[in-house]
Design a protein around this motif. Structure first.
Motif, PDB file in Angstrom:
ATOM      1  N   ALA A 121       0.842  -1.203   0.000  1.00 36.23           N
ATOM      2  CA  ALA A 121       0.000   0.000   0.000  1.00 36.23           C
ATOM      3  C   ALA A 121       0.876   1.251   0.000  1.00 36.23           C
ATOM      4  CB  ALA A 121      -0.916  -0.001   1.217  1.00 36.23           C
ATOM      5  N   ILE A 122       0.553   2.199  -0.857  1.00 34.67           N
ATOM      6  CA  ILE A 122       1.265   3.486  -0.901  1.00 34.67           C
ATOM      7  C   ILE A 122       0.414   4.557  -0.215  1.00 34.67           C
ATOM      8  CG2 ILE A 122       2.419   5.205  -2.328  1.00 34.67           C
ATOM      9  CD1 ILE A 122       3.658   2.402  -2.490  1.00 34.67           C
ATOM     10  N   THR A 123      -0.734   4.887  -0.790  1.00 36.37           N
ATOM     11  CA  THR A 123      -1.662   5.821  -0.159  1.00 36.37           C
ATOM     12  C   THR A 123      -3.026   5.732  -0.827  1.00 36.37           C
ATOM     13  OG1 THR A 123      -1.984   8.117   0.583  1.00 36.37           O
ATOM     14  CG2 THR A 123      -1.167   7.820  -1.642  1.00 36.37           C
ATOM     15  N   GLN A 124      -4.060   6.042  -0.057  1.00 35.49           N
ATOM     16  CA  GLN A 124      -5.397   6.176  -0.617  1.00 35.49           C
ATOM     17  C   GLN A 124      -5.501   7.552  -1.251  1.00 35.49           C
ATOM     18  OE1 GLN A 124      -8.553   5.871   2.266  1.00 35.49           O
ATOM     19  NE2 GLN A 124     -10.109   5.402   0.732  1.00 35.49           N
ATOM     20  N   LEU A 125      -5.942   7.600  -2.495  1.00 37.69           N
ATOM     21  CA  LEU A 125      -6.004   8.871  -3.214  1.00 37.69           C
ATOM     22  C   LEU A 125      -7.255   9.659  -2.849  1.00 37.69           C
ATOM     23  CD1 LEU A 125      -3.824   7.309  -4.850  1.00 37.69           C
ATOM     24  CD2 LEU A 125      -4.799   8.293  -6.915  1.00 37.69           C
ATOM     25  N   VAL A 126      -8.418   9.085  -3.157  1.00 38.44           N
ATOM     26  CA  VAL A 126      -9.678   9.801  -2.963  1.00 38.44           C
ATOM     27  C   VAL A 126     -10.775   8.853  -2.504  1.00 38.44           C
ATOM     28  CG1 VAL A 126      -9.222  11.571  -4.707  1.00 38.44           C
ATOM     29  CG2 VAL A 126     -10.357   9.447  -5.380  1.00 38.44           C
ATOM     30  N   THR A 127     -11.794   9.436  -1.919  1.00 39.71           N
ATOM     31  CA  THR A 127     -13.056   8.736  -1.732  1.00 39.71           C
ATOM     32  C   THR A 127     -14.089   9.454  -2.595  1.00 39.71           C
ATOM     33  OG1 THR A 127     -13.658  10.097   0.175  1.00 39.71           O
ATOM     34  CG2 THR A 127     -12.538   8.014   0.616  1.00 39.71           C
TER      35      THR A 127
END
Length: 328
Positions: A121-127
């Motif tokens: 996992a790197i990062t969650q971009l958007v919801t």
């Protein structure tokens, strides 16, 4: 003889030092070539648009070209498997989604990848929130009235989805399990034909992400009932959240995030995370994603890993309760 041995030893030491220095320089040079961002869906969809907006700015922050490649098929599983099988060197990345790492693992009994173990996992971009919308002539004007109408007329009212086992299907089944609503599911091959039948009145309602629903809502062809978000959408200020509508524990939204194959070196992971956070927080990217209904997250890698694990668990429970299981 001793002098000769000493000379050889010094030469070997010098060579080893130079080799170590070269290896160190090579590592520090990341990225030394273009980075490929795999979007496991067809061009033109919300995920593809988000991926291209993000990739352009990520390339600027990394100082390298980030090329978007679409590898669609099997609900996103083909492109996802491709990334899982790739070398963990930071040059092949995945634009993951709530489908590839949420609903797919819940409904496909023979999924070809592990959503947690096969990736870094790197990062969650958007919801991106989903919105429940009904036909413009639907008798209920709020969520409570909709639920009551469905209970009074079991299976009279139907809901469309863009595909069996997808987020729209499971999000509605979650609502049904929490409220006792009696609604029949009609699955379509894509959001387009699903919206067509809701607009014509052949199907009563649909749950889809805001970007897909908004044109039909703005055009007066369908009517929004509730939005699956923590706060009201700027695009739909008069539409209550599910919490405001009486379901405080209801959580279901679409999201996108950045993943790499498992085994990614820590320094490359950090470089990608830092560049991603900077890219997502630029005013231009934030504005473009907001126009798509997206809210930037840009959190830690650990937080994103927890989102994936939580989504997989939640949707597996929903799928089991609704007896939804599919073959790829």
């Amino acid at each position: 003889m001793t002098f000769k041995k000493t000379t050889i030893a010094l030469a070997l030491l010098t060579g080893a030092t130079l080799a170590a220095g070269a290896a160190s320089a090579q590592q520090a040079a990341y990225p030394a070539k273009p980075v490929r961002l795999i979007v496991p869906f067809a061009p033109g969809g919300t995920a593809d648009i988000i991926g291209r907006v993000f990739a352009a700015q990520l390339g600027t922050e990394l100082g390298a070209t980030v090329v978007v490649e679409n590898k669609a098929g099997a609900g996103g599983s083909i492109g996802t498997r491709f990334v899982a099988d790739s070398a963990p060197d930071g040059y092949i990345l995945l634009l993951a989604s709530s489908s590839t790492h949420g609903t797919n693992p819940a409904v496909y009994k023979s999924l070809t990848y592990d959503p947690v173990q096969d990736f870094t996992a790197i990062t969650q971009l958007v919801t991106v929130p989903g919105v429940l919308s009904v036909t413009k002539d639907f008798p209920a004007t709020d969520l409570n009235a909709l639920i009551a109408a469905s209970k009074a007329n079991p299976d009279k009212y139907t809901y469309a989805s863009s595909g069996a086992g997808g987020l729209g299907n499971l999000a509605m089944e979650l609502m049904k399990s929490m409220t006792g609503a009696k609604l029949m599911h009609i699955a379509y091959r894509g959001a387009g034909p699903a919206f067509t039948d809701v607009i014509s009145g052949q199907v009563s309602m649909i749950w889809e992400p805001v970007p897909a629903s908004l044109p039909y809502i703005k055009g007066g062809q369908i009517r929004p009932i509730a939005i699956a978000a923590d706060a009201r959408s700027p695009e739909l200020p008069d539409t209550p959240t599910f919490k405001e509508a009486g379901l405080p524990r209801y959580e279901a939204n679409a999201w996108n995030g950045l993943l790499a194959p498992k085994g990614l070196p820590d320094d490359v992971k950090k470089a990608l995370h830092d560049a991603s956070v900077k890219a997502l927080n630029t005013p231009e990217v934030k504005a473009k994603l907001a126009s798509l209904g997206g809210t930037v997250v840009a959190g830690s890698s650990d937080a994103f890993q927890q989102v994936i694990a939580s989504d997989v668990k939640k949707w597996k429970n929903v799928a089991a309760d609704a007896n939804i299981q599919l073959d790829q």
